[in-house]
Design a protein around this motif. Structure first.
Motif, mmCIF file in Angstrom:
data_model
loop_
_atom_site.group_PDB
_atom_site.id
_atom_site.type_symbol
_atom_site.label_atom_id
_atom_site.label_comp_id
_atom_site.label_asym_id
_atom_site.label_seq_id
_atom_site.Cartn_x
_atom_site.Cartn_y
_atom_site.Cartn_z
ATOM 1 N N TYR A 43 6.374 77.010 39.730
ATOM 2 C CA TYR A 43 6.023 75.706 40.300
ATOM 3 C C TYR A 43 4.548 75.474 40.070
ATOM 4 C CZ TYR A 43 10.459 75.802 42.801
ATOM 5 O OH TYR A 43 11.789 75.838 43.110
ATOM 6 N N LYS A 48 7.025 70.293 36.464
ATOM 7 C CA LYS A 48 6.384 69.007 36.748
ATOM 8 C C LYS A 48 6.821 68.530 38.137
ATOM 9 C CE LYS A 48 5.672 67.647 32.021
ATOM 10 N NZ LYS A 48 4.240 67.600 31.992
ATOM 11 N N PRO A 49 6.063 67.637 38.759
ATOM 12 C CA PRO A 49 6.417 67.186 40.117
ATOM 13 C C PRO A 49 7.844 66.627 40.223
ATOM 14 C CG PRO A 49 4.206 66.465 39.560
ATOM 15 C CD PRO A 49 4.795 67.063 38.316
#
Length: 140
Positions: free
Chosen positions: A138, A4-5
């Motif tokens: 990612y 997740k970011p």
């Protein structure tokens, strides 16, 4: 499964309460610890089939035979992209001398002991031997 970011903050929050938690087969061992770290970063538990399935070293080996690919390394090869440990990024999974943990840049966090203190231990990258790595992807 992708990070997740805010994966780095999620990983730090996951690690903090585990600093002094002792090793326990099936609830806080290297497999469950690393899977929890991946779940913290991605929101997906990569090893749900192992949770609650063993409570001893022998039980762990049996679970790997029954639910995995026979060994922890082979099971991870099946679930993640293998990468040379030397190229592991922060948040990737790394195994050194059979101990599984999470890369933290120049070190690795794993469940273990230092003297009489049990909990998370930090192993410097220069001390990794027979190391293998797996990428936690990612997102884009």
């Amino acid at each position: 499964m992708y990070r997740k970011p805010d994966w780095d903050a999620r990983l730090a929050a996951y690690l903090e309460p585990l600093r002094l938690r002792p090793f326990a087969w099936g609830s806080h061992d290297c497999c469950i610890f690393a899977a929890g770290a991946v779940e913290a970063m991605t929101g997906v538990d990569p090893m749900p089939e192992f949770r609650g399935r063993y409570s001893t070293a022998i039980g762990s080996a049996r679970a790997l035979s029954r639910f995995g690919k026979g060994t922890l390394a082979a099971t991870l090869d099946d679930k993640f992209e293998p990468v040379p440990a030397a190229l592991a990024h922060r948040g990737d999974i790394v195994m050194t001398d059979g101990l599984l943990g999470i890369c933290w840049g120049a070190s690795l966090f794993a469940v273990g002991s230092e003297g009489e203190r049990e909990g998370l231990v930090m192993i410097e990258r220069r001390r990794w031997t027979n190391a293998r790595g797996w990428r936690v992807q990612y997102g884009f």
